[in-house]
Design a protein around this motif. Structure first.
Motif, PDB file in Angstrom:
ATOM      1  N   LEU A 196       0.757  -0.898   0.098  1.00 22.21           N
ATOM      2  CA  LEU A 196      -0.188  -0.323  -0.027  1.00 22.21           C
ATOM      3  C   LEU A 196       0.742   1.210  -0.105  1.00 22.21           C
ATOM      4  O   LEU A 196       2.028   1.520   0.709  1.00 22.21           O
ATOM      5  CB  LEU A 196      -0.587   0.219   1.155  1.00 22.21           C
ATOM      6  N   GLU A 197       0.404   2.581  -1.036  1.00 21.54           N
ATOM      7  CA  GLU A 197       1.319   3.048  -0.820  1.00 21.54           C
ATOM      8  C   GLU A 197       0.628   4.818  -0.737  1.00 21.54           C
ATOM      9  O   GLU A 197      -0.346   4.720  -0.791  1.00 21.54           O
ATOM     10  CB  GLU A 197       2.419   3.438  -2.041  1.00 21.54           C
ATOM     11  N   ALA A 198       1.192   5.600  -0.558  1.00 21.19           N
ATOM     12  CA  ALA A 198       0.995   7.078  -1.001  1.00 21.19           C
ATOM     13  C   ALA A 198       0.830   7.199   0.743  1.00 21.19           C
ATOM     14  O   ALA A 198       0.785   6.881   1.286  1.00 21.19           O
ATOM     15  CB  ALA A 198      -0.570   7.409  -1.804  1.00 21.19           C
ATOM     16  N   VAL A 199       0.548   9.070   0.685  1.00 23.70           N
ATOM     17  CA  VAL A 199       0.733   8.943   2.070  1.00 23.70           C
ATOM     18  C   VAL A 199      -0.701   9.287   2.608  1.00 23.70           C
ATOM     19  O   VAL A 199      -1.623   8.628   2.138  1.00 23.70           O
ATOM     20  CB  VAL A 199       1.548  10.839   1.653  1.00 23.70           C
ATOM     21  N   GLY A 200       0.069   8.516   4.292  1.00 22.99           N
ATOM     22  CA  GLY A 200      -1.274   8.381   5.396  1.00 22.99           C
ATOM     23  C   GLY A 200      -2.447   7.284   3.946  1.00 22.99           C
ATOM     24  O   GLY A 200      -3.695   6.743   4.037  1.00 22.99           O
ATOM     25  N   GLU A 203      -4.966   4.950   6.605  1.00 21.37           N
ATOM     26  CA  GLU A 203      -5.575   5.597   6.916  1.00 21.37           C
ATOM     27  C   GLU A 203      -7.350   5.926   5.022  1.00 21.37           C
ATOM     28  O   GLU A 203      -8.123   5.884   5.368  1.00 21.37           O
ATOM     29  CB  GLU A 203      -5.907   6.870   7.435  1.00 21.37           C
ATOM     30  N   ASN A 204      -6.476   5.991   3.950  1.00 23.90           N
ATOM     31  CA  ASN A 204      -6.880   6.573   3.009  1.00 23.90           C
ATOM     32  C   ASN A 204      -7.814   5.157   2.483  1.00 23.90           C
ATOM     33  O   ASN A 204      -8.653   5.794   1.810  1.00 23.90           O
ATOM     34  CB  ASN A 204      -6.249   7.420   2.315  1.00 23.90           C
ATOM     35  N   LEU A 230       5.860   1.497  10.167  1.00 25.95           N
ATOM     36  CA  LEU A 230       5.610   3.213   9.663  1.00 25.95           C
ATOM     37  C   LEU A 230       4.417   3.499   9.091  1.00 25.95           C
ATOM     38  O   LEU A 230       4.120   4.553   9.602  1.00 25.95           O
ATOM     39  CB  LEU A 230       6.619   3.052   8.599  1.00 25.95           C
ATOM     40  N   LYS A 231       4.000   2.577   8.526  1.00 31.71           N
ATOM     41  CA  LYS A 231       2.334   3.309   8.170  1.00 31.71           C
ATOM     42  C   LYS A 231       1.688   2.986   8.268  1.00 31.71           C
ATOM     43  O   LYS A 231       0.024   3.822   8.680  1.00 31.71           O
ATOM     44  CB  LYS A 231       1.847   2.037   6.655  1.00 31.71           C
ATOM     45  N   GLN A 233       1.973   4.070  11.493  1.00 34.80           N
ATOM     46  CA  GLN A 233       2.754   5.376  12.590  1.00 34.80           C
ATOM     47  C   GLN A 233       1.974   6.735  11.729  1.00 34.80           C
ATOM     48  O   GLN A 233       1.290   8.162  11.997  1.00 34.80           O
ATOM     49  CB  GLN A 233       3.545   5.392  12.377  1.00 34.80           C
ATOM     50  N   GLU A 234       2.163   6.221  10.257  1.00 33.74           N
ATOM     51  CA  GLU A 234       1.366   7.621   9.609  1.00 33.74           C
ATOM     52  C   GLU A 234       0.120   8.134   9.103  1.00 33.74           C
ATOM     53  O   GLU A 234       0.143   8.733   9.092  1.00 33.74           O
ATOM     54  CB  GLU A 234       2.468   7.273   7.971  1.00 33.74           C
TER      55      GLU A 234
ATOM     56  N   TYR B  34       1.318  15.289   7.669  1.00 30.78           N
ATOM     57  CA  TYR B  34       2.332  13.278   7.130  1.00 30.78           C
ATOM     58  C   TYR B  34       3.619  13.837   7.909  1.00 30.78           C
ATOM     59  O   TYR B  34       3.972  13.186   8.045  1.00 30.78           O
ATOM     60  CB  TYR B  34       2.108  13.036   5.985  1.00 30.78           C
ATOM     61  N   MET B  38       5.642  12.211  10.695  1.00 27.69           N
ATOM     62  CA  MET B  38       6.758  11.156  10.623  1.00 27.69           C
ATOM     63  C   MET B  38       8.365  11.784  11.232  1.00 27.69           C
ATOM     64  O   MET B  38       9.370  11.227  10.717  1.00 27.69           O
ATOM     65  CB  MET B  38       6.640  10.440   8.834  1.00 27.69           C
ATOM     66  N   GLY B 223       3.613  12.743  -2.838  1.00 28.85           N
ATOM     67  CA  GLY B 223       2.647  11.537  -1.949  1.00 28.85           C
ATOM     68  C   GLY B 223       2.074  10.790  -3.291  1.00 28.85           C
ATOM     69  O   GLY B 223       1.128   9.607  -2.650  1.00 28.85           O
ATOM     70  N   GLY B 224       3.151  10.080  -3.877  1.00 29.65           N
ATOM     71  CA  GLY B 224       3.134   8.808  -4.872  1.00 29.65           C
ATOM     72  C   GLY B 224       2.716   7.990  -3.672  1.00 29.65           C
ATOM     73  O   GLY B 224       2.551   6.674  -4.144  1.00 29.65           O
ATOM     74  N   ARG B 225       4.703   8.123  -3.300  1.00 37.95           N
ATOM     75  CA  ARG B 225       5.019   7.123  -2.410  1.00 37.95           C
ATOM     76  C   ARG B 225       4.222   7.690  -1.093  1.00 37.95           C
ATOM     77  O   ARG B 225       4.018   8.814  -0.435  1.00 37.95           O
ATOM     78  CB  ARG B 225       6.447   6.675  -2.224  1.00 37.95           C
ATOM     79  N   SER B 228       6.430   7.141   4.697  1.00 36.80           N
ATOM     80  CA  SER B 228       6.820   5.311   5.497  1.00 36.80           C
ATOM     81  C   SER B 228       7.726   4.541   5.111  1.00 36.80           C
ATOM     82  O   SER B 228       8.813   3.759   4.879  1.00 36.80           O
ATOM     83  CB  SER B 228       5.737   4.779   5.597  1.00 36.80           C
TER      84      SER B 228
END
Lengths: 257, 267
Positions: A196-200, A203-204, A230-231, A233-234, B34, B38, B223-225, B228
């Motif tokens: 799973l990628e992308a910020v947050g 939750e998304n 870490l995901k 936590q993000e 975000y 982090m 934000g694509g990655r 974390s």
């Protein structure tokens, strides 16, 4: 309590990985707070003698796991006696989970043999993990370029097998949003977060699918274990959702089998 | 909870994607939430949206204006690079004047419109170097085939050999990092950006072994990655703590210090 539903023993065929020795792998899992790990084998991707692969997986789990590792059997329905491999997983090894690699084993999910396998898995009460990919397709070995598994036929098959329990692993990066929602609605398909990628990201994705079908998976040792940790936590998840993803959902899935 | 190293974290590689928001101000504000979670201290943004692989001058100016606008309220944390297109050399040189010499940006981003091995790129490199600007070149090595105009690490090695005194960044380490690291290894003026690829274990260990920690830069490609998956490459690597500190922030800070000082930017 953290259950990691996507761990691999043995060696990735194209590279040595840090922690690909079972003792080191278990040490890293323990020191990172993982309390249970569903461990398949990289050997299940390319080896033909899967009975031997599964025996080694069980032995490594017993020898090194000290209760941490739960063995996951590898099944390839394109090989002779695959049904016997499934039987051995259940009867000889007491396994509750099997892992499939349809793209590396050369079949698509609309192949009738996959439907047959799913039916047997329901009869024998297996959780079926389907690995949609093992590596970014752009960096495959030039002599071994393997497309991601196409999940289009899965919804209909799951409807034909209403008691099936499927866990998609290594799928969240390439799975299209509409397919993810469609499979989530079946109630029989769960997902894990390793790709799973992308910020947050966590939750998304929970805006699209219910928390009850999202599990913690790291794809360790291929990926750094810290990535999945870490995901969590993000994303801002709260205790209820964190606990469900970290362990509650996996425990419930396993207890049902 | 993962123990986040007590290090200053500077993120080399950020975009405005992956979050909702009609304006760039809305988007950067969300991304900073975000970043806070982090412990990322400083972020470098480049390119606006929608993305354009071969932008004409009007388009890259528009995207650079988006970046400049985004920095307006985040000067204490965010930096920006100018997105250029070496198919338009004269206009790119003028954009360096506008955005770096006379504006707030501190480096350039070259993407996929022209291979950096082409000598036509040299004027852009020279002018940016004169201003002490940071130079980020996207590179990939796709087994399925790159775009015809997409640079590889070998292309960057050729550029580096023509500019041995200019620091260059090999974006994505070519994606296929085992090949990318070796392709630029003999060019000490090239550092690698580790962002924008899967968190495959062993990446940073190999890079430290072959290049030394001083030539490795953390970046995410948000934000694509996610932050974390990209931070995990450093946090999870079996390397000394001192090397992690260099990679997470010190190296980029060192690389950016000359232009930040010359522009009087506090950091």
């Amino acid at each position: 309590m953290i259950t990691d539903v996507n761990v691999n023993l043995s060696r990735w065929p194209f590279r040595r990985l840090p922690h690909d020795d079972p003792a080191q792998l278990v040490r890293k899992l323990r020191t990172s707070g993982i309390t249970s790990a569903w461990a398949g084998s990289f050997d299940g991707v390319l080896h033909k003698d899967l009975a031997s692969v599964n025996r080694r997986t069980v032995k490594d789990c017993e020898t090194f796991g000290d209760g941490l590792l739960i063995p996951v059997g590898s099944i390839n329905p394109m090989l002779p006696a695959w049904k016997d491999d499934m039987r051995r997983c259940r009867e000889d090894h007491g396994m509750k989970i099997i892992r499939l690699h349809p793209n590396y084993h050369g079949y698509k999910l609309d192949n009738p043999i996959f439907g047959e396998l799913l039916g047997l898995a329901v009869e024998q009460n297996f959780i079926v993990q389907i690995a949609l990919k093992m590596e970014d397709e752009r960096v495959h070995h030039p002599l071994m370029q393997v497309e991601m598994v196409d999940t289009t036929p899965l919804k209909e098959l799951v409807e034909q097998h209403p008691n099936s329990k499927i866990l998609i692993i290594n799928g969240m990066k390439g799975l299209q949003k509409n397919r993810l929602i469609e499979l989530a609605k079946t109630g029989n398909v769960s997902f894990e977060i390793s790709m799973l990628e992308a910020v947050g990201g966590v939750e998304n994705v929970l805006k699209l699918i219910p928390v009850e079908i999202l599990l913690f998976g790291s794809y360790f040792p291929f990926f750094y274990l810290e990535s999945a940790l870490l995901k969590m936590q993000e994303s801002e998840l709260g205790n209820f959702r964190s606990n469900a993803i970290f362990s509650g959902n996996a425990k419930r899935l396993l207890a049902e089998n | 909870m993962i123990r986040i190293p007590n290090a200053e974290i500077w993120d080399l590689h950020c975009h405005f994607s992956g979050v909702e928001g009609k304006t760039v101000d809305e988007r950067i504000a969300q991304l900073m939430v975000y970043a806070d979670r982090m412990n990322v201290d400083r972020l470098v943004f480049f390119m606006g949206w929608p993305w354009s692989t071969n932008p004409d001058p009007d388009e890259f100016r528009r995207q650079n204006d988006q970046v400049i606008q985004a920095l307006t309220h985040w000067q204490d944390r965010a930096f920006g690079f100018a997105y250029l297109n070496p198919m338009y050399v004269e206009e790119s040189l003028a954009e360096i004047d506008r955005c770096i010499a006379n504006g707030p940006l501190v480096g350039i981003k070259l993407w996929v419109s022209r291979r950096c091995r082409d000598e036509e790129v040299d004027e852009i490199i020279n002018k940016t170097a004169e201003l002490k600007g940071v130079i980020y070149q996207h590179t990939w090595l796709k087994v399925s085939g790159n775009r015809e105009t997409e640079s590889t690490p070998e292309d960057l090695a050729k550029l580096a050999s023509r500019h041995p005194g200019v620091p260059l960044i090999c974006g994505h380490t070519g994606g296929d990092w085992e090949r990318g690291i070796r392709a630029i290894q003999n060019h000490p003026n090239v550092s690698i950006g580790i962002g924008g690829s899967d968190p495959t274990a062993g990446f940073v260990e190999m890079a430290v072994r072959e290049l030394g920690a001083e030539r490795i830069l953390y970046g995410s490609d948000i934000g694509g990655r996610s932050f974390s998956s990209q931070l995990a490459k450093v946090f999870g690597a079996e390397i000394p703590e001192a090397a992690k500190h260099l990679i997470l922030g010190q190296n980029l800070k060192t690389m950016m210090t000359p232009i930040l000082k010359s522009k009087g930017i506090q950091f």
